[in-house]
Design an enzyme around this catalytic site. Structure first.
Site, mmCIF file in Angstrom:
data_model
loop_
_atom_site.group_PDB
_atom_site.id
_atom_site.type_symbol
_atom_site.label_atom_id
_atom_site.label_comp_id
_atom_site.label_asym_id
_atom_site.label_seq_id
_atom_site.Cartn_x
_atom_site.Cartn_y
_atom_site.Cartn_z
ATOM 1 N N SER A 28 -5.433 1.650 -1.068
ATOM 2 C CA SER A 28 -4.751 2.211 -2.240
ATOM 3 C C SER A 28 -3.877 3.395 -1.858
ATOM 4 O O SER A 28 -3.042 3.826 -2.633
ATOM 5 C CB SER A 28 -5.786 2.724 -3.248
ATOM 6 N N ASN A 69 -0.007 5.418 -7.545
ATOM 7 C CA ASN A 69 -1.036 6.453 -7.356
ATOM 8 C C ASN A 69 -0.427 7.784 -6.936
ATOM 9 O O ASN A 69 -0.970 8.836 -7.246
ATOM 10 C CB ASN A 69 -2.069 5.991 -6.333
ATOM 11 N N GLU A 86 1.305 -3.914 -5.362
ATOM 12 C CA GLU A 86 2.228 -3.092 -4.567
ATOM 13 C C GLU A 86 2.231 -3.660 -3.157
ATOM 14 O O GLU A 86 1.166 -3.763 -2.523
ATOM 15 C CB GLU A 86 1.770 -1.625 -4.553
ATOM 16 N N HIS A 121 -1.565 -3.934 -2.104
ATOM 17 C CA HIS A 121 -2.422 -3.066 -2.931
ATOM 18 C C HIS A 121 -2.607 -3.713 -4.301
ATOM 19 O O HIS A 121 -1.701 -3.681 -5.126
ATOM 20 C CB HIS A 121 -1.780 -1.686 -3.062
#
Ligand code: T1G
Length: 677
Positions: free
Chosen positions: A409, A480, A442, A430
């Protein structure tokens, strides 16, 4: 002068009007003009007894040409064309294959008869663009298919299969899957002399107030904040109110224009194209040869590994799933079956499909069994040393050309790739939890990731029905990384006087499915916690130390009852007060605007920095990440689109007011009235 996308053929006294306008036969100006001319000719030609409208390529008209919405209108407008078809003195048959959507469905409603192949779907998804069927669909659908089906098609926007449409009376005849043209001609010959010609606008509507009420309730629950669903329901209700067709059309037109001019539709149309743009990699040719992916390996059968495996199994791609311990492997494969059985119980999968998916799963404790996989995805503990060990072992056993992916992540894909002899084959994939549910993927491009590896992963993403976005190597990639300033500022605001419920209320009121603290409680307050209850450096440490790990321990930033219903926590308020006292902070009244500026504008600022650093290909990709990865309300178009509608000057002023260094590109765009690119 380009050739018209419309041509005609004569079959005795039947005139066939054919559209060839790839890729989806969108009803652009040239198509509308060609159909108008052909219908006029057919009506004027005494030797023509009936007409058929059909499309070449993969689908019947998939709607108005959405790219035309921001351009000056060109005659005939779609509503005019549909009315003109309906007014024809000779019957017109719509021959449907693929997806007759939006304006395409409305063209079929202007026709007098509709025939479709079994695999065809028909519907009015305009609501997903923040619109409603604006070419008479809201008035003809209830007349042809009834109020309830009309509500389902327009307010929810999901197309229905030909069989269901036939049962509802929307389709008159089902053709053979491979004989649509012949069957449509036969149908035209069968009906050509029937009089009166059936016209949808002349049919009566049977009122169904219960259906309208039911949809109104569902709309309030499911579509909080959206304008279009309510407008669709209002138009259907108008049709069922006893109003004349003309009055209903006038109402539809008024509502259509209101939505079309609104921000929500602009936002939803932006996302429609942004999602498709995201699949394109600027510096990798679209015709790049792909690596064949016949079998996928997944390392780790935990929550993420199991969910990842399901994506491929559901798409019919065999999976080898590896665990270190037999009990973990058994638990993991058991969870996969349980998830499939739950889906089947809801009628969304047949039992035989569950069995087929499970049959394509090969659980193993032997790491070397991955040697036969074409794509191997690591989904183990988020710790760089563990990842490096895995990729070192993969490098030794994976077959040449296998794509080696990490589901990390946050971590650095280049650092992981560097432990292998094949960095060109290493990429990040991801997935978002739950991996078998969340649409976003992702795709993290390392410095050495090969173009065909990227292209192959983007193609595989489509096959497993993910919306993929390419991200560069940066801590937290796109989503993130933007989450971090939001979480930091949200925590600071707690110290300064805000409460978890106030901050979450602002975010939920904005349209997010939940606020930062509700999200922390769902994901786990203990995620990333150092696990030392004696080490309390911030509010999260204090909560985690008291086993307030979120919903899973029935206490986090909120308290939870048996049904996981949250309530404000006096203990959390105490902990926050203790931290304020320790930090010498006197709490103050904090306005909602400050919360927006510090938790949402800072995200936009981070997005601008990500673009400046080349870690995202385009601003619209960032919007796609937040819509599909975090539930950003699609009617606001994503953070970067929203910032433009908010006004970049206002965003920059807000950031400066609270002392944030503003990204250069954001400041420039605000100063020039330009766009963040
Ligand atoms: N207009 C313009 N371009 C369109 C388009 C459309 N309606 N539909 C698709 N495209 C482009 C798309 O951008 C992509 O372009 C390519 O076609 C392939 O699409 C008055 C107002 C039909 C189910 O909402 O749902 O009618 O990226 O990748 O996955 O009442 O496209 O290749 O350059 O999605 O096979 C209502 C929208 C319009 C249907 C096919 N209709 N389209 O899916 O291919 S509003 C819709 C879709 C309207 C009237 C109202 C899907 C599809 P590029 P794709 P796909």
């Amino acid at each position: 002068m380009t050739a018209s996308p419309i041509r005609t053929e004569r079959h005795d006294d039947i005139l066939v009007i054919i559209s060839d306008n790839p890729p989806v036969n969108a009803l652009g100006a040239a198509v509308r003009q060609g159909i108008e001319a052909a219908i006029k000719d057919g009506v004027a030609d005494a030797s023509v007894a009936a007409m058929v409208i059909r499309c070449d390529g993969r689908t019947f008209f998939a709607g108005a040409d959405i790219t035309e919405f921001t351009k000056p209108p060109v005659s005939p407008l779609l509503p005019e064309l549909v009315d003109m078809i309906e007014a024809s003195t000779k019957p017109v048959v719509a021959a449907i294959h693929g997806t007759a959507l939006g304006g395409g469905c409305e063209v079929t409603l202007g026709c007098h008869y509709r025939i479709a192949v079994p695999s065809a779907k028909i519907g009015t998804p305009e609501v997903k663009l923040g619109l409603l069927p604006g070419a008479g669909g809201t008035q003809r659908l209830p007349r042809v298919a009834g109020v309830r089906v009309a509500l389902e098609l327009t307010a929810k926007g999901d197309p229905i299969p030909a069989k269901k449409a036939h049962e509802a009376g929307l389709i008159d005849r089902i053709a053979g899957e491979d004989s649509l043209v012949a069957d449509a001609l036969a149908f035209a010959n069968e009906i050509k002399d029937i009089r009166p010609i059936p016209r949808a606008s002349e049919k009566a509507v049977t009122a169904d107030p219960d259906a309208v009420e039911a949809f109104r309730k569902e709309n309030a629950r499911r579509f909080r904040g959206f304008e279009a669903p309510a407008a669709n329901i209002a138009c259907i209700e108008k049709a069922a109110s006893g109003a004349t067709f003309a009055d209903g059309i006038a109402f539809e037109r008024q509502e259509f224009m209101r939505l079309m001019m609104g921000v929500q539709s602009a936002a939803q149309r932006h996302i429609f194209f942004a999602e498709r743009q995201a699949s394109k990699i600027d510096d990798v040719p679209a015709d790049t040869a792909l690596r064949p992916i016949r079998r996928v390996g997944v390392i780790g059968a935990g929550t993420m590994g199991g969910g990842i495996a399901m994506n491929f199994l559901t798409a019919g791609i065999p999976v080898t799933i590896v665990e270190m311990q037999a009990d973990a492997l058994e638990r993991g494969t058991g969870t996969i079956r349980k998830n499939y059985e739950a889906t089947a119980a809801k009628g969304r999968m047949k039992p035989e499909q569950v069995d087929a998916a499970m049959a394509a799963l090969t659980p193993t404790l032997a790491f070397d069994d991955l040697a036969e996989c074409d794509l191997i995805i690591e989904a183990v503990y988020e710790e760089m040393s563990v990842k490096k060990d895995i990729f070192t072992r993969l490098d030794a056993i994976a077959k040449p050309g296998a794509i080696l992916a990490s589901n990390t992540s946050y971590l650095d894909i280049d650092e992981i790739a560097a432990v292998t002899s094949r960095p060109q084959d290493v990429v990040g994939m991801h997935f978002f939890s739950p991996a078998n549910v969340m649409k976003l993927l992702e795709v993290v491009r390392g410095a050495k990731t090969a173009g065909d590896v990227l292209a192959t992963v983007m193609d595989v993403a489509k096959k497993i029905r993910k919306v993929a976005v390419v991200a560069g190597v940066t801590y937290g990639f796109i989503g993130n990384r933007m989450l971090m300033p939001r979480q930091v500022e949200a925590t600071k605001l707690l110290l300064e006087g805000a409460t978890p419920e106030q901050i979450d209320r602002v975010h939920v009121g904005f349209g997010m499915p939940m606020g930062p603290f509700q999200m922390a409680d769902l994901a786990g307050v203990d995620i990333g916690w150092h696990r030392d209850p004696s080490r309390i450096e911030n509010i999260r440490d204090a909560l985690a130390a008291e086993n307030r790990w979120g919903q899973k321990t029935k206490a986090g930033f909120y308290d939870y009852d048996e049904k996981r219903t949250p309530s404000n926590s006096a203990r959390v308020a105490e902990i926050i007060d203790q931290f304020r006292a320790k930090e010498g902070v006197t709490p103050r009244e904090i306005g909602d605007d400050e919360i927006v500026a510090r938790t949402l504008y800072t995200m936009v600022n981070e997005g601008a920095l990500i673009l400046e650093e080349g870690k995202a290909q385009r601003a619209s990709d960032i919007d796609v990440v937040w819509i599909y990865g975090y539930g950003w309300p699609v009617y606001r178009g994503g953070p970067m689109f929203w910032a433009q509608t908010e006004g970049l000057k206002k965003v920059v002023a807000g950031l400066e007011q609270y002392g944030f260094p503003v990204a250069r590109s954001l400041k420039e765009a605000a100063a020039t009235g330009g766009q963040i690119r």
